[in-house]
Each structure stands twice: as structure tokens, then as C-alpha cells.
Design a protein around this motif. Sequence first.
Motif, PDB file in Angstrom:
ATOM      1  N   ALA A 150       0.822  -1.207   0.000  1.00 37.64           N
ATOM      2  CA  ALA A 150       0.000   0.000   0.000  1.00 37.64           C
ATOM      3  C   ALA A 150       0.861   1.263   0.000  1.00 37.64           C
ATOM      4  CB  ALA A 150      -0.920  -0.004   1.216  1.00 37.64           C
ATOM      5  N   GLY A 151       1.958   1.206   0.736  1.00 35.76           N
ATOM      6  CA  GLY A 151       2.750   2.417   0.925  1.00 35.76           C
ATOM      7  C   GLY A 151       3.742   2.672  -0.186  1.00 35.76           C
ATOM      8  N   ILE A 152       4.183   1.617  -0.853  1.00 31.42           N
ATOM      9  CA  ILE A 152       5.226   1.809  -1.862  1.00 31.42           C
ATOM     10  C   ILE A 152       4.795   1.291  -3.230  1.00 31.42           C
ATOM     11  CG2 ILE A 152       7.578   1.183  -2.540  1.00 31.42           C
ATOM     12  CD1 ILE A 152       8.270   1.163   0.454  1.00 31.42           C
ATOM     13  N   VAL A 153       4.534  -0.022  -3.310  1.00 31.30           N
ATOM     14  CA  VAL A 153       4.301  -0.648  -4.615  1.00 31.30           C
ATOM     15  C   VAL A 153       3.192   0.056  -5.392  1.00 31.30           C
ATOM     16  CG1 VAL A 153       3.602  -2.776  -5.765  1.00 31.30           C
ATOM     17  CG2 VAL A 153       5.125  -2.875  -3.787  1.00 31.30           C
ATOM     18  N   GLN A 154       2.022   0.152  -4.779  1.00 33.21           N
ATOM     19  CA  GLN A 154       0.894   0.719  -5.509  1.00 33.21           C
ATOM     20  C   GLN A 154       1.027   2.226  -5.699  1.00 33.21           C
ATOM     21  OE1 GLN A 154      -1.184  -1.211  -6.988  1.00 33.21           O
ATOM     22  NE2 GLN A 154      -0.644  -3.124  -5.965  1.00 33.21           N
ATOM     23  N   SER A 155       1.777   2.849  -4.811  1.00 33.07           N
ATOM     24  CA  SER A 155       1.929   4.306  -4.952  1.00 33.07           C
ATOM     25  C   SER A 155       2.855   4.669  -6.099  1.00 33.07           C
ATOM     26  CB  SER A 155       2.515   4.920  -3.678  1.00 33.07           C
ATOM     27  OG  SER A 155       1.809   4.455  -2.569  1.00 33.07           O
ATOM     28  N   LEU A 156       3.704   3.735  -6.491  1.00 36.05           N
ATOM     29  CA  LEU A 156       4.713   4.082  -7.491  1.00 36.05           C
ATOM     30  C   LEU A 156       4.254   3.866  -8.914  1.00 36.05           C
ATOM     31  CD1 LEU A 156       8.074   2.812  -5.955  1.00 36.05           C
ATOM     32  CD2 LEU A 156       7.235   5.145  -6.159  1.00 36.05           C
ATOM     33  N   SER A 157       3.390   2.883  -9.138  1.00 35.00           N
ATOM     34  CA  SER A 157       3.095   2.560 -10.525  1.00 35.00           C
ATOM     35  C   SER A 157       1.732   1.914 -10.696  1.00 35.00           C
ATOM     36  CB  SER A 157       4.172   1.610 -11.062  1.00 35.00           C
ATOM     37  OG  SER A 157       3.911   1.302 -12.404  1.00 35.00           O
ATOM     38  N   SER A 217       9.711 -13.247 -17.731  1.00 40.33           N
ATOM     39  CA  SER A 217      10.938 -12.485 -18.009  1.00 40.33           C
ATOM     40  C   SER A 217      10.734 -10.981 -17.906  1.00 40.33           C
ATOM     41  CB  SER A 217      11.508 -12.860 -19.371  1.00 40.33           C
ATOM     42  OG  SER A 217      10.598 -12.503 -20.364  1.00 40.33           O
ATOM     43  N   SER A 218       9.522 -10.516 -18.262  1.00 38.39           N
ATOM     44  CA  SER A 218       9.392  -9.049 -18.259  1.00 38.39           C
ATOM     45  C   SER A 218       9.512  -8.496 -16.846  1.00 38.39           C
ATOM     46  CB  SER A 218       8.087  -8.610 -18.917  1.00 38.39           C
ATOM     47  OG  SER A 218       7.001  -9.183 -18.251  1.00 38.39           O
ATOM     48  N   HIS A 219       8.882  -9.152 -15.868  1.00 42.09           N
ATOM     49  CA  HIS A 219       9.063  -8.541 -14.548  1.00 42.09           C
ATOM     50  C   HIS A 219      10.309  -9.040 -13.831  1.00 42.09           C
ATOM     51  CE1 HIS A 219       6.371 -11.813 -13.104  1.00 42.09           C
ATOM     52  NE2 HIS A 219       7.238 -11.816 -12.131  1.00 42.09           N
ATOM     53  N   LEU A 220      10.822 -10.209 -14.258  1.00 44.15           N
ATOM     54  CA  LEU A 220      12.096 -10.644 -13.675  1.00 44.15           C
ATOM     55  C   LEU A 220      13.211  -9.659 -14.045  1.00 44.15           C
ATOM     56  CD1 LEU A 220      12.897 -13.034 -11.915  1.00 44.15           C
ATOM     57  CD2 LEU A 220      13.716 -14.203 -13.963  1.00 44.15           C
ATOM     58  N   SER A 221      13.154  -9.126 -15.265  1.00 44.32           N
ATOM     59  CA  SER A 221      14.204  -8.176 -15.646  1.00 44.32           C
ATOM     60  C   SER A 221      14.050  -6.866 -14.874  1.00 44.32           C
ATOM     61  CB  SER A 221      14.220  -7.944 -17.153  1.00 44.32           C
ATOM     62  OG  SER A 221      13.063  -7.261 -17.539  1.00 44.32           O
ATOM     63  N   LEU A 222      12.804  -6.477 -14.606  1.00 44.77           N
ATOM     64  CA  LEU A 222      12.607  -5.285 -13.779  1.00 44.77           C
ATOM     65  C   LEU A 222      13.129  -5.536 -12.364  1.00 44.77           C
ATOM     66  CD1 LEU A 222       9.014  -4.268 -14.872  1.00 44.77           C
ATOM     67  CD2 LEU A 222      11.097  -2.976 -15.261  1.00 44.77           C
ATOM     68  N   PHE A 223      12.820  -6.737 -11.868  1.00 40.63           N
ATOM     69  CA  PHE A 223      13.267  -7.071 -10.523  1.00 40.63           C
ATOM     70  C   PHE A 223      14.787  -6.984 -10.430  1.00 40.63           C
ATOM     71  CE2 PHE A 223      14.954 -10.609  -7.904  1.00 40.63           C
ATOM     72  CZ  PHE A 223      14.620 -10.115  -6.660  1.00 40.63           C
ATOM     73  N   VAL A 224      15.464  -7.593 -11.379  1.00 39.65           N
ATOM     74  CA  VAL A 224      16.923  -7.616 -11.288  1.00 39.65           C
ATOM     75  C   VAL A 224      17.510  -6.230 -11.555  1.00 39.65           C
ATOM     76  CG1 VAL A 224      17.474  -8.348 -13.644  1.00 39.65           C
ATOM     77  CG2 VAL A 224      18.962  -8.992 -11.772  1.00 39.65           C
ATOM     78  N   ILE A 270       5.606  -3.715 -13.633  1.00 38.07           N
ATOM     79  CA  ILE A 270       6.382  -3.020 -12.603  1.00 38.07           C
ATOM     80  C   ILE A 270       5.847  -3.363 -11.230  1.00 38.07           C
ATOM     81  CG2 ILE A 270       6.928  -0.741 -11.667  1.00 38.07           C
ATOM     82  CD1 ILE A 270       7.399   0.236 -14.407  1.00 38.07           C
ATOM     83  N   ILE A 271       4.536  -3.430 -11.108  1.00 37.02           N
ATOM     84  CA  ILE A 271       3.960  -3.779  -9.813  1.00 37.02           C
ATOM     85  C   ILE A 271       4.423  -5.173  -9.398  1.00 37.02           C
ATOM     86  CG2 ILE A 271       1.788  -4.401  -8.678  1.00 37.02           C
ATOM     87  CD1 ILE A 271       0.528  -1.999  -9.910  1.00 37.02           C
ATOM     88  N   GLU A 272       4.436  -6.088 -10.361  1.00 35.93           N
ATOM     89  CA  GLU A 272       4.855  -7.440 -10.024  1.00 35.93           C
ATOM     90  C   GLU A 272       6.329  -7.476  -9.611  1.00 35.93           C
ATOM     91  OE1 GLU A 272       3.823 -11.764 -11.868  1.00 35.93           O
ATOM     92  OE2 GLU A 272       2.766  -9.983 -12.544  1.00 35.93           O
ATOM     93  N   ALA A 273       7.140  -6.727 -10.367  1.00 41.51           N
ATOM     94  CA  ALA A 273       8.568  -6.688 -10.036  1.00 41.51           C
ATOM     95  C   ALA A 273       8.785  -6.062  -8.660  1.00 41.51           C
ATOM     96  CB  ALA A 273       9.331  -5.905 -11.100  1.00 41.51           C
ATOM     97  N   LEU A 274       8.044  -4.999  -8.368  1.00 42.09           N
ATOM     98  CA  LEU A 274       8.187  -4.360  -7.056  1.00 42.09           C
ATOM     99  C   LEU A 274       7.749  -5.334  -5.962  1.00 42.09           C
ATOM    100  CD1 LEU A 274       6.790  -0.778  -7.839  1.00 42.09           C
ATOM    101  CD2 LEU A 274       9.178  -1.410  -7.485  1.00 42.09           C
ATOM    102  N   GLY A 275       6.689  -6.084  -6.268  1.00 45.73           N
ATOM    103  CA  GLY A 275       6.222  -7.083  -5.307  1.00 45.73           C
ATOM    104  C   GLY A 275       7.303  -8.106  -5.024  1.00 45.73           C
ATOM    105  N   GLU A 276       7.999  -8.501  -6.074  1.00 42.91           N
ATOM    106  CA  GLU A 276       9.062  -9.485  -5.888  1.00 42.91           C
ATOM    107  C   GLU A 276      10.209  -8.895  -5.064  1.00 42.91           C
ATOM    108  OE1 GLU A 276       9.809 -11.830  -9.237  1.00 42.91           O
ATOM    109  OE2 GLU A 276      11.301 -13.051  -8.206  1.00 42.91           O
ATOM    110  N   MET A 277      10.444  -7.599  -5.257  1.00 41.74           N
ATOM    111  CA  MET A 277      11.485  -6.952  -4.444  1.00 41.74           C
ATOM    112  C   MET A 277      11.086  -6.993  -2.973  1.00 41.74           C
ATOM    113  SD  MET A 277      12.382  -3.631  -6.710  1.00 41.74           S
ATOM    114  CE  MET A 277      12.726  -3.808  -8.449  1.00 41.74           C
TER     115      MET A 277
END
Lengths: 270, 756
Positions: free
Chosen positions: A246-253, B122-129, A258-265
Motif C-alpha cells: 500500500a505504501g510503496i508498490v501501488q503508490s509508485l506505478s 521475463s518481463s518482470h524478472l528483468s525489472l526485478f533484477v 512493474i507492480i509485479e517486479a516491485l512485489g518481488e522486491m
Amino acid sequence: MGLKQQRIEEHHITIEPFYLPLGSEIDIGLAAYGRQLPLLLKGPTGCGKTRFMHYLAWRLKRPLITVSCHDDLSTSDLVGRYLIKGSDTIWADGPLTRAVRAGGICYLDEIVEARKDTTVVIHPLGDDRRELPIDKRGEILRAPAEFMLAVSYNPGYQSVLKDLKPSTRQRFVSLNFSYPDPEREALIVVRESGIDEGFANRLVKLGAMTRGLKESGLPEGASTRLLIQTALLVQNGIEIKKACNAGIVQSLSDDSDIIEALGEMVEAVF
Amino acid sequence: MNHQQCREVFYRLVSPSLPNEWEVDDALLPLSQLHQQQQEMLLAQVPVIWPISHSLCLYFIEYGVGALTLLKPHHLAPWVRAILGAYEIGGLHGARPLISDVRRTFLEPLEADGEVSLADISSHLSLFVSGVAGHSMQVAGDLLAHTDTTTIFLPERMNQFSTRPVNRLAYTLLVVLHQRFCAQGTLDAQPDSIAAGGAESDSSRSKEIVEPLPVIRFFNSFSHPVLAADLYLLFETARAMRWIHHELVGLSRQLAERSHEFMAHFSHTTMHTPATLLGEAATAILFGHQPVTQGAIHLCRMAATNHSAADSITAVADGYRLVADLSAPYERPFVLAFVGELAFAKAAGERERQRLQRRHRFISELAGLLARQIEPEEKMEGVRGRDASAAPPLVLLPADKEGKRRVLSSDNESRLLPEELARLAAAIEADLGSMPESYLSAAAGLAGGGISGDNGQGEDGATSERDNVLVLDEWDYRRSGYRLNWCQVREKPVESIRSNFVAAVLARRQAMILNLRRQFEQLRTDQRFSGRQSDGVDLDLDAVVEARCDFRAGISPSENLFVRLLRNDRDIATIVLVDMSSSTEGWIGTVLKEALVVLGEAFDTVGDQFGIYGFSGMRRSRCEIFTIKRLTESYSEEVRERLGAISAREYTRLGPAVRWAARLMKTVEARTRLLLILTDGKPEDYDDYKGEYAIEDSRKALQEARGDGLHTFGITVDQQSHDYLPHLFGEGNYIFVDDLAKLPHRLVEMYRLLTS
Ligand SMILES: Nc1ncnc2c1ncn2[C@@H]1O[C@H](COP(=O)(O)OP(=O)(O)O)[C@@H](O)[C@H]1O
Ligand SMILES: [Mg+2]
């Protein structure tokens, strides 16, 4: 456009704001004030510019008047205007005029957002004339020594180089702000939110990772402010990952990749 | 559908191709036995596969019938994607099993093993990395995991582990490991200088790459080079894992939770070979399992004390001594093959490529800066010897207090480097230790201007940079993914030709142009007053009078008594992309050019920023942009002459042209940025850039441009059909001009409507 006329004393900052210096900005700010030079703060959103101004105003014991600039901001919005109350016309000072009269600090936040024809009024204030013409009243105000002009802008999303004329720019003393280094950013997050240090470190790590997507479709990563807000959510008992979402992922994009990648982070960091 | 009907549908789908009847009949025979719904499912794939390979498509129709009973609807798209992927790698031979034996080749891996395919993530894995790295990184598929430092290659499919989450986690682990190999210097190992006991010397870094690299030579000096390399990989993996445990606590925790599931896959034997020892140590390091064998325990201990790539290199010899006396042929353990390999040569090549690219960019941008006839920022007094003949032609000064960089030329004039260029300079210095003199002299030489000193070395870089190649991805709708670095776009000048074309147009269209000037001048007066506002620059007298009357009348008067000046600064930048393909032959020379001349007058009157660029080319390796008028250039006589010189060229690959223009627009500051596209038909190139593929790529490129905040608008004179236009440009984002003679008028009219 209900222009609230706050009494100027209310802008006095009486309690020391927490500000962690990141370089010599405090010294430079104080020196600029001593020499009656205007300040230009640049840096991304949420990296401490406003907080710095609060701190400076407190140190200098001057009232701080902040104006957030936007497209529709007119010269009258800054300088003042006649208003009609019932059947009378009365003059109301704008925030800039009030700051000049009171010998305060006027801080124009995100100055590039204002139109050029609005910002011209600051020109004579910004150079050594230090005066503010009030055309409608045929009056020219001379700024007292205590008055200071400060402006901020975010070079990230709009270059100001063309908007602020070089001749204007060069009158300002510039302070460059950027996100603090990880140790200090964590310290700020701890101080502002009260969460424990280990957690703050990880939040800061996450913040740094989001800033790595600059060229990949996320021009601005999480600001210090977002990190603090997320920490506050956690302090209020929200589960960590939900708070990050709520505070970061959804606020950024809004972009699903990108949301999925941020979630993975988030998953990787917490 | 009976056989005859199936055939009709099939021919319609592949038209205008006319395949042999007997071939088609054979292929369609099994199909006619199916239910209508299944027939449709298969036939729907024909337009996807046919353009790629006709024989693959026929095979698919004939043998895909059997697969239909096994596949669920949601499998269809990934299945076709897998088939096309296999075809691209292994040809018809490679793709056949996926069609004829769908259970074993597609479903089992997918369902039983909880397979995860790289294409899906791959599309979000590349963003992640990219986030982990702090800068942009790509992810792509290959057999073994490895990296060239800008792209991380990972296996196309992950199905070794029994459940989907574990396979998914394995991808995350691999991508982070290889990012670490880049970040922690694993791929930069310089064993030679280490062996010599000295600190890393700079000379070895800037040397041309000679084969083999020192690190490869180092491994080759062992009798089992692969074992030596694996020991190094093991030690470096340990360093990377320590980082993960420290920095990515979440990932570390997930690995711990799944540890037994990973372990179940990498079983141990009691045999003690170098491979089993390394395997045991590697599983211990990766998944936190306790090593039991003495040799593995030793290896883990050794791994724990390495703090740099140099440490790991040094430890290789010790490790080798420890395990290699168990003399046995070395075969890589599974778990290390899972981790992948260290592609030293590829990484070095990539580094070299980037170095060259940086060099080219630096030289050409600096030359541009020098050549621009700007006033030098300031005179620098006595910074270096005043003697120009003794001084190097250009000096790059270190950053000043504000972090600004300047170059100083021999006549002691300094120029401020724009931020971008300063960053580039910093990157070059970080890579090479300092700014090579040759870069500076090449830039000076290229800029001409009498600043000599070019040693000829920079010449090649300069010229190849001058034609400015931009490499762009292209969208392949069939696999819903980009083909990376697919198209090369070059910008080319249009030679101006002296002719009276423009003058003639201006004369002929005099009345229209006068009229248009009047209209556009009105747009230019960009202020309007609006009354009855609660505040504003002046009183609205009507409103004031009314309010007084109201007040007298005992009605509470309105307080909205002001006029407010609303200003709409026309802050507009427009790029006109003109289709210069051969199909425009008939009209480009006349109506189109005429339309552009008229539009140019309109732009000029209203004072908007505009650029005109033609596009054409042949195949993805030669997409060309013809500069008719740069955005930044004024509408000069020379531009008008270039307008007169526009002529029809080759094909219409629209996507890359749009992407190119969108890139250019990114550098433009204007509140409203508009991309106008003038074409005469569907996008099409000589290769397989045709039909749906071409339309989908172009559509995607337009979407990307809109995503970047551009407005896009298409104007077309396609005489044949225009049913694809709404799909391509989006509803309301195009017009179709059926009467060519009206084009100049419609074009200008459209621009006026769009921008007022
Ligand atoms: N150096 C700092 N010292 C203390 N707090 C800071 C500092 N930098 C950022 N912050 C925190 O981040 C928040 C956002 O900063 P702010 O000054 O509002 O950003 P902006 O740069 O957009 O004006 C502040 O409210 C404060 O909590
Ligand atoms: Mg702020």
C-alpha cells in the motif's frame, strides 16, 4: 478561491524540526541568509527540501511561508488582490507580500510548475534590488534584511533550465538535494516513524531497489517520504508486506509488470 | 464443417498465398472429423503460424488434431508459443515433437512438474533484477544460466523441482546470483597480475582483448580446467549467497523454507569424486544443508573466507589440491550446472562493446558541443600553459565544487559539459582510469573549427557514429513479446536541391495560404478573458454593475466580479513522419510535398516547434529516417529546398520509425507533443514485416509513444482499404483522405483542430 489569511505569527516554527544534515547545506543556507541571497533547492520529491526549509526557518527564527506552485497560480495569488466583501473592496496581501512585510522566509515549492509570467514577480526580489512592486496599489515594497526568498524544483521530471532564465538562476545559491545514503536514510526513517533499525534498513534497501528502475519505466523510485509512510503503517499494526504494497508498490506505478517486479522486491527484502 | 468447407476457410486464412491443393487436402483430412469448435480452435492458429512457416503450419493442422483432446483452452496460446519457439531454434524438426507428442513434450513438463517458463516471467524478472542491480538489466533465455553483464541468460524452462513455487524461486535465485557475479567482480578476475603478486595494473585492462583471457589461461593451467573453473564458481557463489543472506533477507528466508525441496532434487551418493564433493559443498552453500563429507566441509570452510574475486582465484589452487587427488574424470555436478557458468569472454566482449559505444557517443557529442557556435561560457585565465602549441588540444577538467565538468580548449576557452555528457565522461573514467587523450583529440578533430590534433584514430568512430545507428526492439504479436534489438535505424540527411518547387506551390496556393495564415495567427494570440470569476486581473464591469443593482435591490450581490486572463501558451512540438516508401511514388512528388509546404507555412505562422522526417528502408537491418527538417532547426530556405527534394524510396516499416521519433521527442520540452504520421497504406517491409505482424508492431509502437505522453495521429490516403486504421491508430486518432487534391487542406485543417 478562499484565500485564508493566516496571521503571520502562526508561521513561526517554535519546536526544532528534526533535520539530519547530509552535507554542508545548513552552513550554506545560513551564509546565504546572512548575505541576503536567495536559495534554490533542487532534488527529487520527498528528499527533504521542505523539511530543510522548516529547519532553516527555525534556526533563523523567522516565519516561513510556503506556496506550492501550480499552473493556475497568478501574480495576484502571490502578491495580493482586492477582494469584495459585501459592498466594500479591501486589499488582501498575498503570501509573498506578507513574507516581505514581516521579514519572513518565502518558499516557492516546485517553482517550475508556475507559469513564467507569474514567476517574473520574484525577479526584482531575487537580485540586489530586493524589492517587490505591487502594481495595483502603485507601491514598491523594499524587503527588510530578514526577508529570504527560496525556491525548489525537481529536475527529474521537468528540466528547469529553460524555464528559469540563466540570468535568474545565477542569482540563486543552489543546494543540490538527493536521497540520503542508506545509513542516514535509515536513521531518518527510524526517527520519523519510530520503527526499529533493522526494519528501517530493509525499507531503505527496498527504496534503493525501486530507484534502480529509472531507465526501465519508473522514472522516480520510492522517496524517503514514502518509506516513512510505510514504516508508519507498520507501526500501526499493518502487516509488513501489506504495508509495503500500500505504501510503496501501488503508490509508485500502475503498470502490472512493474507492480509485479516491485512485489518481488518486497518478497526478496522482507 | 465438412472437408470442402474447411478447405475454403483455410484458403481464406492464408490468402493471398495459394498452396498446393493436394498438400492442403492431406493436411485437412483429419480436421474434417472434428467438432466445429475444435476445428475453429486449430484454424484460428493458422494466421499465426502460416507467415512463419508454411510447412510447419500444414504439419500443425494435420497432427495438431490429436493434441486437441489433451489440451485445455488456456494451454493453446502457450502451446503455440512453444511450437514457434522450438521452430526458431530447431526448425521443423525441432518443432514437430511438440505437435505430435504433446503429452510428453508439453503437458507433462507443464503440469506434472509445476514448470515455469521464462517467457511468462521475463518481463518482470528483468525489472526485478534491474532494481537489485540499481540500473537497467535484461533477462533472456539460453541453455545454461550465465551473463554478459548487461543481460542475464536463464534456462527457458524451469521444471527440475517438483512444485511451481520452487521452480519460480529457482529463477529468482539464479537471476540474483548472476547479478551478483557482475556486481562483485566475479567476471573481472585478473589472475595473471594476482599471480605476479602485484596490484591490478591498469595497462592490462585497457589492452585489446587477446584470446584467451588471462582467467581462462589460468584455468587451463590445471589438468581439469572445468574443475578449476567450478571451484571458482563455487567460491564466488558462496560470496554471493552471503550477500543474499545479509541484504535480501526475504529471499534468504524463502530459500531456507524451501531448502528440503531443493535438496530432494540434488541427491548425494556416497561415492567421493571431485564432482560429488563440489556438489555437496554447493548444495550446502546454496540451500544451507550441513555438509558431512570431510572434503566438502573443507571446501565450505575455504569458501567462507574469500572476500574478493582475487581471494577466490587464490583459493582455487588450494581447493584443487584438496579434491583433485581423488583422481577421477571430472563431470560437472548437477547443482553447479544449475547455477550455470561464468561467461568470461562474453562479458569481456560486452564490456568492450560498451566501451566502444561510450567512446563513439562521447566523441560525437563532445564534437557537437565544440562545433556549436555558442559563446564560450567564460574565459579561463591561466589554468594551463598559455602556449597553445605545447598544450594538448583539449583538456577535460575535473569536476568543480558543484560537480560541473568543463572542457578547456587550446585557446583557453572553457565549455560546460551538459549533464548527460558529464556522466558519460565519468563512466569512461571509471572504466579506463582516466580520459584517454585520443578521445578528446578525436572530438576536437571532428568538430573541425581549427582545433587540430586528431591523430586519425577517432576517425572511424566518428564516421560510424555520424550515421547514428539506433537499435530497437520490435513487437511480435504471435508470442506477445518483443524481439530484442531487432531493428537498426539510421538517420540520413536529405540533400537539398535547388528548385522552384516551393515557390511554385506558394504561388499556386496563395489564397489558401493567406487564409491559413490568418487562422493560425489567431491561434497565436493566446490569451482570452473570461468574466465573472471570483478573482482575476481586472473587474468585470458588467458583473459589478449588476452586483450594485442587486445590492440596491436588497438582493445579496454576487462576488464573482472579475475577469481573469486565461493564457494558453502554445507549448507544442510536432514531428511529422512521412512515409517515403516506393508506393508513394505517384503522389509523393506532388500532393504530398505540396501538403508539407503548406503545413510548413502553418507551423511557421503559429510559431510551433516542428520537425519533418521521412522514413523508409528495407529489412530490419536498414530502417532509414530522412531528415527533412530537424525539430531544432529553423524553417529556412534550405529546409524548403529539402522539402522539394523528397522522393519515394523503398518499404514502409512503420514501427521503428515511430519508436525513433518517440525517442527524439523525449528530448523535447513542450507541454504538448504530437506525432503526425502520413502514410499511403499498410505498413510493410521486404521481409516478413507484413499483414498482421506489421500492423501489430506499428500499433504497439504507437501505444508505447502514447505511454510516453505523446499524442499520435495518422493521416492516410490508402485508396484500397482502411478497415485496419481504427485498430492501428485507435478510434478518433486518424483521418482518411480520399481525394488526394484535398490533402494539403485537410492536413492543415487537422493540425489546427488538433492544437486549438
Ligand atoms: N535530511 C532529512 N532529515 C530529516 N527528515 C528528512 C530528511 N530528508 C527527508 N526527510 C523526511 O522525508 C520527508 C519528506 O521530505 P520533504 O522535505 O517533504 O521532501 P521534499 O523534498 O519533497 O520537500 C520529511 O517529512 C521528513 O520526514
Ligand atoms: Mg515538498
